[in-house]
Design a protein around this motif. Structure first.
Motif, mmCIF file in Angstrom:
data_model
loop_
_atom_site.group_PDB
_atom_site.id
_atom_site.type_symbol
_atom_site.label_atom_id
_atom_site.label_comp_id
_atom_site.label_asym_id
_atom_site.label_seq_id
_atom_site.Cartn_x
_atom_site.Cartn_y
_atom_site.Cartn_z
ATOM 1 N N GLY A 102 0.812 -1.211 0.000
ATOM 2 C CA GLY A 102 0.000 0.000 0.000
ATOM 3 C C GLY A 102 0.841 1.254 0.000
ATOM 4 O O GLY A 102 2.037 1.223 0.295
ATOM 5 N N ARG A 103 0.201 2.363 -0.344
ATOM 6 C CA ARG A 103 0.896 3.653 -0.315
ATOM 7 C C ARG A 103 1.422 3.939 1.083
ATOM 8 O O ARG A 103 0.783 3.598 2.090
ATOM 9 C CB ARG A 103 -0.056 4.797 -0.707
ATOM 10 N N LEU A 104 2.559 4.589 1.140
ATOM 11 C CA LEU A 104 3.152 4.930 2.435
ATOM 12 C C LEU A 104 2.638 6.306 2.860
ATOM 13 O O LEU A 104 3.319 7.325 2.728
ATOM 14 C CB LEU A 104 4.683 4.919 2.333
ATOM 15 N N ASP A 105 1.404 6.312 3.366
ATOM 16 C CA ASP A 105 0.856 7.549 3.907
ATOM 17 C C ASP A 105 0.079 7.236 5.170
ATOM 18 O O ASP A 105 -0.131 6.081 5.527
ATOM 19 C CB ASP A 105 -0.001 8.301 2.877
ATOM 20 N N LYS A 106 -0.333 8.287 5.866
ATOM 21 C CA LYS A 106 -0.934 8.110 7.191
ATOM 22 C C LYS A 106 -2.232 7.320 7.139
ATOM 23 O O LYS A 106 -2.584 6.632 8.097
ATOM 24 C CB LYS A 106 -1.151 9.484 7.848
ATOM 25 N N GLN A 107 -2.968 7.434 6.032
ATOM 26 C CA GLN A 107 -4.227 6.700 5.904
ATOM 27 C C GLN A 107 -4.026 5.201 6.074
ATOM 28 O O GLN A 107 -4.858 4.509 6.661
ATOM 29 C CB GLN A 107 -4.860 6.976 4.542
ATOM 30 N N LYS A 108 -2.917 4.680 5.558
ATOM 31 C CA LYS A 108 -2.674 3.240 5.577
ATOM 32 C C LYS A 108 -2.196 2.745 6.942
ATOM 33 O O LYS A 108 -2.181 1.530 7.190
ATOM 34 C CB LYS A 108 -1.658 2.867 4.500
ATOM 35 N N ASP A 109 -1.762 3.662 7.818
ATOM 36 C CA ASP A 109 -1.413 3.339 9.203
ATOM 37 C C ASP A 109 -0.414 2.183 9.317
ATOM 38 O O ASP A 109 -0.565 1.287 10.150
ATOM 39 C CB ASP A 109 -2.682 3.009 10.004
ATOM 40 N N HIS A 110 0.634 2.218 8.489
ATOM 41 C CA HIS A 110 1.657 1.176 8.568
ATOM 42 C C HIS A 110 2.384 1.175 9.909
ATOM 43 O O HIS A 110 2.939 0.151 10.312
ATOM 44 C CB HIS A 110 2.668 1.344 7.431
ATOM 45 N N ASP A 111 2.384 2.322 10.583
ATOM 46 C CA ASP A 111 3.033 2.416 11.889
ATOM 47 C C ASP A 111 2.564 1.315 12.832
ATOM 48 O O ASP A 111 3.362 0.699 13.551
ATOM 49 C CB ASP A 111 2.731 3.769 12.546
ATOM 50 N N ILE A 112 1.249 1.086 12.844
ATOM 51 C CA ILE A 112 0.702 0.126 13.802
ATOM 52 C C ILE A 112 1.180 -1.291 13.502
ATOM 53 O O ILE A 112 1.416 -2.085 14.414
ATOM 54 C CB ILE A 112 -0.844 0.199 13.820
ATOM 55 N N LEU A 113 1.354 -1.603 12.226
ATOM 56 C CA LEU A 113 1.849 -2.924 11.854
ATOM 57 C C LEU A 113 3.295 -3.095 12.314
ATOM 58 O O LEU A 113 3.685 -4.158 12.819
ATOM 59 C CB LEU A 113 1.742 -3.107 10.337
ATOM 60 N N ILE A 114 4.074 -2.044 12.168
ATOM 61 C CA ILE A 114 5.469 -2.092 12.607
ATOM 62 C C ILE A 114 5.552 -2.257 14.120
ATOM 63 O O ILE A 114 6.334 -3.066 14.644
ATOM 64 C CB ILE A 114 6.213 -0.818 12.151
#
Length: 252
Positions: A102-114
């Motif tokens: 997915g796009r690396l932006d705040k909407q995708k909330d990758h932080d939480i997965l990390i």
């Protein structure tokens, strides 16, 4: 500061220009309006102009629920078709690779997965987490994890993975999620709009509350340690290709 999307501007312009004409106009919303901010004035303009549309196309029930009763009669839900997989995942009893796309932006909330992955890694050092995609949040995210960026062909990477995490804050029709499901990859997704229109919790995937790092970590660990459940969820996930088969969607 706000910007109207290109799609919103086109919808407004064409509907306004076509008032009084006999040509039918079909408007399209490509992201859940619940989460797509536009100023109050433009919301009122949209509500007024959409009455003149022949149809309003949305991709999910979540998006359709935004519009009032006076517009429900012209709402048509048409999801995206799923790209039929060339082949399906070969099941592995040991989980080693967790991925997301997915796009690396705040909407995708990758932080939480990390953050969830960081809770597992000390106990399961054989695990790896890979995030495919590009975007504005790349510099912030790569402080925590290596990011290979966007790639042209994701299919092979999905086949090599053992678990797919998908934690966005909101979405409309998440193509990356359904593509992962279609190859038989077990998935864990947030309960945001879009995801909940596709994933049946406990049947073809697992759902966690948006932003809940602890719950995500618990579900990830449970699936890492339970190959039978991973296999069962992956087999059920493959049926998404039947639900969103191109022939069915193109017919709509």
């Amino acid at each position: 500061m706000w910007l109207l999307s290109f799609m919103a501007v086109m919808n407004f312009t064409i509907l306004l220009a076509s008032i009084g004409l006999k040509a039918p106009v079909i408007a399209s919303e490509r992201i859940d309006p619940h989460f797509h901010y536009i100023p109050l004035l433009y919301k009122k303009i949209r509500s007024f102009l959409y009455r003149f549309a022949k149809k309003i196309i949305v991709q999910t029930n979540s998006a359709a629920s935004y519009f009032g009763k006076n517009l429900q009669r012209i709402i048509q839900i048409i999801p995206n078709p799923v790209k039929l997989p060339k082949n399906h995942k070969f099941f592995s009893s040991t989980a080693r690779c967790i991925i997301t796309v997915g796009r690396l932006d705040k909407q995708k909330d990758h932080d939480i997965l990390i953050h969830a992955f960081s809770r597992l890694y000390p106990t399961y050092p054989h695990l790896g987490l890979t995030i495919y995609g590009g975007g504005a949040e790349r510099d912030n995210l790569q402080k925590s994890i290596s990011l290979p960026g966007a790639i042209q062909e994701i299919h092979q990477k999905l086949l090599e993975a053992d678990l797919f995490g998908f934690p966005p804050l909101y979405d409309d029709f998440p193509n990356a999620l359904v593509e992962a499901m279609s190859v038989g990859l077990p998935i864990i997704a947030s309960n945001c709009s879009g995801n909940i229109d596709i994933v049946k919790n406990g049947v073809d995937g697992r759902i966690f509350p948006v932003g809940d790092v602890l719950k995500l970590a618990v579900l990830m660990e449970a699936l890492v340690c339970d190959p039978n459940t991973r296999k069962r969820l992956g087999e059920k996930a493959k049926t998404v290709a039947e639900r969103f088969h191109p022939d069915l969607i193109f017919h709509r």
